[in-house]
Motif scaffolding. Structure first.
Motif, PDB file in Angstrom:
ATOM      1  N   VAL A  20      -4.552  -0.779  -7.807  1.00 49.99           N
ATOM      2  CA  VAL A  20      -5.935  -0.327  -7.714  1.00 49.99           C
ATOM      3  C   VAL A  20      -6.053   0.542  -6.468  1.00 49.99           C
ATOM      4  CG1 VAL A  20      -6.777  -2.341  -6.438  1.00 49.99           C
ATOM      5  CG2 VAL A  20      -8.351  -1.057  -7.871  1.00 49.99           C
ATOM      6  N   GLU A  21      -6.900   1.553  -6.547  1.00 46.59           N
ATOM      7  CA  GLU A  21      -7.094   2.446  -5.412  1.00 46.59           C
ATOM      8  C   GLU A  21      -7.969   1.765  -4.368  1.00 46.59           C
ATOM      9  OE1 GLU A  21      -9.042   6.793  -4.629  1.00 46.59           O
ATOM     10  OE2 GLU A  21      -7.958   6.496  -6.515  1.00 46.59           O
ATOM     11  N   VAL A  22      -7.491   1.789  -3.109  1.00 48.77           N
ATOM     12  CA  VAL A  22      -8.278   1.298  -1.983  1.00 48.77           C
ATOM     13  C   VAL A  22      -8.140   2.286  -0.838  1.00 48.77           C
ATOM     14  CG1 VAL A  22      -8.105  -1.166  -2.529  1.00 48.77           C
ATOM     15  CG2 VAL A  22      -6.389  -0.133  -1.096  1.00 48.77           C
ATOM     16  N   ARG A  58      -3.098  10.515  -6.940  1.00 49.76           N
ATOM     17  CA  ARG A  58      -3.255  11.295  -5.714  1.00 49.76           C
ATOM     18  C   ARG A  58      -3.363  10.408  -4.479  1.00 49.76           C
ATOM     19  NH1 ARG A  58      -7.136  16.240  -6.137  1.00 49.76           N
ATOM     20  NH2 ARG A  58      -5.356  17.334  -5.299  1.00 49.76           N
ATOM     21  N   ALA A  59      -4.128   9.369  -4.559  1.00 45.84           N
ATOM     22  CA  ALA A  59      -4.354   8.500  -3.400  1.00 45.84           C
ATOM     23  C   ALA A  59      -3.379   7.330  -3.413  1.00 45.84           C
ATOM     24  CB  ALA A  59      -5.786   7.976  -3.421  1.00 45.84           C
ATOM     25  N   LYS A  60      -3.197   6.724  -2.243  1.00 49.64           N
ATOM     26  CA  LYS A  60      -2.380   5.516  -2.171  1.00 49.64           C
ATOM     27  C   LYS A  60      -3.120   4.397  -2.885  1.00 49.64           C
ATOM     28  CE  LYS A  60       0.301   6.385   1.950  1.00 49.64           C
ATOM     29  NZ  LYS A  60       0.665   5.897   3.299  1.00 49.64           N
ATOM     30  N   ARG A  61      -2.361   3.447  -3.403  1.00 48.47           N
ATOM     31  CA  ARG A  61      -2.934   2.338  -4.158  1.00 48.47           C
ATOM     32  C   ARG A  61      -2.389   1.023  -3.625  1.00 48.47           C
ATOM     33  NH1 ARG A  61      -5.331   4.139  -8.949  1.00 48.47           N
ATOM     34  NH2 ARG A  61      -4.985   2.205 -10.068  1.00 48.47           N
ATOM     35  N   PHE A  75       0.862  -1.170   0.000  1.00 50.01           N
ATOM     36  CA  PHE A  75       0.000   0.000   0.000  1.00 50.01           C
ATOM     37  C   PHE A  75       0.900   1.221   0.000  1.00 50.01           C
ATOM     38  CE2 PHE A  75      -3.007   2.875   2.396  1.00 50.01           C
ATOM     39  CZ  PHE A  75      -3.983   2.899   1.423  1.00 50.01           C
ATOM     40  N   GLN A  76       0.934   1.947  -1.109  1.00 49.91           N
ATOM     41  CA  GLN A  76       1.786   3.136  -1.184  1.00 49.91           C
ATOM     42  C   GLN A  76       1.325   4.061  -2.293  1.00 49.91           C
ATOM     43  OE1 GLN A  76       5.528   1.071  -1.987  1.00 49.91           O
ATOM     44  NE2 GLN A  76       5.676   2.181  -3.891  1.00 49.91           N
ATOM     45  N   ARG A  77       1.823   5.273  -2.231  1.00 49.12           N
ATOM     46  CA  ARG A  77       1.509   6.274  -3.236  1.00 49.12           C
ATOM     47  C   ARG A  77       2.367   5.997  -4.473  1.00 49.12           C
ATOM     48  NH1 ARG A  77      -1.243  10.289  -1.986  1.00 49.12           N
ATOM     49  NH2 ARG A  77      -0.517  10.406   0.158  1.00 49.12           N
ATOM     50  N   ILE A  78       1.761   6.110  -5.626  1.00 49.66           N
ATOM     51  CA  ILE A  78       2.456   5.901  -6.896  1.00 49.66           C
ATOM     52  C   ILE A  78       2.461   7.221  -7.646  1.00 49.66           C
ATOM     53  CG2 ILE A  78       2.369   4.704  -9.126  1.00 49.66           C
ATOM     54  CD1 ILE A  78       1.112   2.374  -7.721  1.00 49.66           C
ATOM     55  N   GLU A  79       3.563   7.509  -8.271  1.00 48.50           N
ATOM     56  CA  GLU A  79       3.683   8.753  -9.031  1.00 48.50           C
ATOM     57  C   GLU A  79       2.561   8.849 -10.059  1.00 48.50           C
ATOM     58  OE1 GLU A  79       6.906  10.841 -11.994  1.00 48.50           O
ATOM     59  OE2 GLU A  79       7.643   9.530 -10.414  1.00 48.50           O
TER      60      GLU A  79
END
Length: 166
Positions: free
Chosen positions: A155-157, A139-142, A132-136
């Motif tokens: 996928v965004e969770v 905006r939200a962690k994925r 679970f981390q932010r990807i360039e």
């Protein structure tokens, strides 16, 4: 497995007819033409996952020259990429949730920083493990579920939907 000349859907159809489980990650695209239309296409061309024993895989490979093993360097030598069942199940579940919200990226584009492994505890992805981390570019962690040496699905969770894995 790698499939030559973008034949992944034809090979998948052949595997289905033989009763061999196969999976091709798909993505939704807008095709331009006289009218715009939504279509599904392979997310990464020339990539197919096949669930078979070593002996069965050898037979399939001999009869279909377009199939090639995917290899990666491990301990100084090249080895076939074999995906554990649990990891493949998680990857497929993420890919099949909704092709509109899942992003499939080649393995070479995934640069993991040291991070905490998490498990989704609620929602349609409940039970899936990943990072679970932010990807360039997002905006939200994925949630990131990887197939080392092949690709990753993101996928965004929500943060409340995941819990750290010890």
């Amino acid at each position: 497995m790698r499939v030559t000349y973008r034949r992944e859907m034809r090979v998948k159809a052949e595997m289905d007819s033989l009763g061999v489980p196969a999976f091709v990650p798909m993505r939704r695209i807008m095709q331009k033409g006289i009218r715009l239309k939504n279509t599904l296409e392979p997310a990464i061309h020339n990539l197919i996952f096949i669930h078979a024993s070593e002996e069965r895989m050898q037979m399939l490979k001999k009869s279909r020259p377009e199939l090639q093993y995917m290899m990666r360097q491990m301990n100084g030598k090249m080895e076939k990429i074999i995906v554990p069942d649990r990891q493949m199940d998680d990857f497929m579940k993420v890919c099949l949730t909704s092709p509109d919200f899942v992003e499939i990226v080649p393995a070479e584009l995934v640069q993991f920083k040291p991070g905490q492994e998490v498990m989704v505890v609620s929602g349609p992805l409940s039970g899936i493990r990943g990072y679970f981390q932010r990807i360039e570019g997002h905006r939200a962690k994925r949630l990131i579920v990887t197939i080392p040496g092949a690709c990753a699905a993101t996928v965004e969770v929500g943060a409340g939907d995941v819990t750290p894995v010890n």
